[in-house]
Design an enzyme around this catalytic site. Sequence first.
Site, PDB file in Angstrom:
ATOM      1  N   ARG A 192       0.834  -1.205   0.000  1.00 33.58           N
ATOM      2  CA  ARG A 192       0.000   0.000   0.000  1.00 33.58           C
ATOM      3  C   ARG A 192       0.865   1.250   0.000  1.00 33.58           C
ATOM      4  NH1 ARG A 192      -4.756   1.123  -1.676  1.00 33.58           N
ATOM      5  NH2 ARG A 192      -5.281  -0.971  -0.910  1.00 33.58           N
TER       6      ARG A 192
ATOM      7  N   ASN B 183      -2.213  -3.439   8.810  1.00 34.12           N
ATOM      8  CA  ASN B 183      -3.271  -4.429   8.683  1.00 34.12           C
ATOM      9  C   ASN B 183      -3.651  -4.645   7.227  1.00 34.12           C
ATOM     10  OD1 ASN B 183      -5.373  -6.287   9.688  1.00 34.12           O
ATOM     11  ND2 ASN B 183      -4.933  -5.262  11.622  1.00 34.12           N
TER      12      ASN B 183
ATOM     13  N   HIS C 297      -5.551  -3.404   4.840  1.00 27.59           N
ATOM     14  CA  HIS C 297      -5.436  -2.353   3.819  1.00 27.59           C
ATOM     15  C   HIS C 297      -3.979  -2.020   3.538  1.00 27.59           C
ATOM     16  CE1 HIS C 297      -5.963   1.684   1.948  1.00 27.59           C
ATOM     17  NE2 HIS C 297      -6.980   1.061   1.388  1.00 27.59           N
ATOM     18  N   CYS C 298      -3.150  -2.077   4.556  1.00 25.97           N
ATOM     19  CA  CYS C 298      -1.731  -1.726   4.414  1.00 25.97           C
ATOM     20  C   CYS C 298      -0.961  -2.717   3.544  1.00 25.97           C
ATOM     21  CB  CYS C 298      -1.052  -1.675   5.784  1.00 25.97           C
ATOM     22  SG  CYS C 298      -1.838  -0.612   6.994  1.00 25.97           S
ATOM     23  N   ILE C 299      -1.422  -3.967   3.478  1.00 26.77           N
ATOM     24  CA  ILE C 299      -0.670  -4.991   2.739  1.00 26.77           C
ATOM     25  C   ILE C 299      -1.244  -5.237   1.349  1.00 26.77           C
ATOM     26  CG2 ILE C 299       0.047  -6.089   4.892  1.00 26.77           C
ATOM     27  CD1 ILE C 299      -1.907  -8.436   4.110  1.00 26.77           C
TER      28      ILE C 299
END
EC number: 3.5.3.12
Length: 363
Positions: free
Chosen positions: A93, A353, A355-357
């Site tokens: 992301r 989390n 969304h970050c990955i």
Amino acid sequence: MRTIDSSSKKDGFRMPGEFEKHAGCYIIWPERPDNWRLGAKPAQKAFVDVATAISHFEPVTVVASSSQYVNARYMLSDEIRVVEMDNDDAWVRDSGPTFVVNDSGDVRGVDWSFNSWGGLVDGLYFPWDKDDQVAQKICELERKDRYRLADFVLEGGSIHVDGEGTLVTTEECLLSEGRNPQLSKQQIEMVLKEYLNLEKIIWLKRGIYLDETNGHVDNIFNYVRPGVVALAWTDDETDPQYEISKECFDILSNETDAKGRKLEVHKINVPKPILITDEESKGVDAVEGTLPREEGDRLAASYINYYTANGGVIFPLFGDPNDELAREKLQQLYPNCEVVGVKAREILLGGGNIHCITQQVPR
């Protein structure tokens, strides 16, 4: 792939909302033993679960280093494409490209400079040169031309857009000393408006309490659709998160977007505070220059850190009573989507989390 000496606004491209249609999704395979416990094995299982969940809705590509390629290929289903790519850590992301589209359906990438969330000021690891090449390499894989901003630091998790001219971000992150200290707030706005084709930027003050990325907006706020947003919340007025969320709510409730709409704000309560255990702390290698994971540290847990796929919403589960409440709220907000929960503590332990990955490729 061409590197274009122009801008999205000049060329008629815009950043679409994540709720718009995707051609696919990218994920980077985790392996850093100084960030992921037990050689990243528990995290790898969680990443498999996320990739598998998303693959039911859209094509998924997982990129892995040469040393982890065979392992990743073995652990992931045949429906998921696995490609070898050097990287420093697994946060696509932030290191991946921000894609923009035009009315003809063409897609380009915006390749920001990446410096590990703060560079030599307060970055989380060094070096980060492989991560700074990830966006270009993904654009090559996708055969998409790119805009390269070598002198402007930005992570994809620090912005959310409605696809209709409005962007939401946090001052805590974008105005931090480790990003673009040479630029004023107004100058930062000008760059974002030029390369994402925006009309208005709404500035929240802070992100989730103790978020090590300097308060990325994607952990506290998300766009459901234009004019409708979700906000991380707590009813516990003794929790430091309450003041932050209340501040965000007040700002959002008194703002209008680029189209002049008042925002409809929906609160999703965070789980009870989640602390790193002694066992979890001891499983992470200690390396100088990398942020340590200490027993008792509070993790920046939030259900807002979910991924919106084609017809699906993939959200984190923490083993908390609020898990089911978050599912119910997300189902209300996305009535035409299947809401899928994935156990995400191992991802949270690494500092982010779901969304970050993930990083979507629009179509």
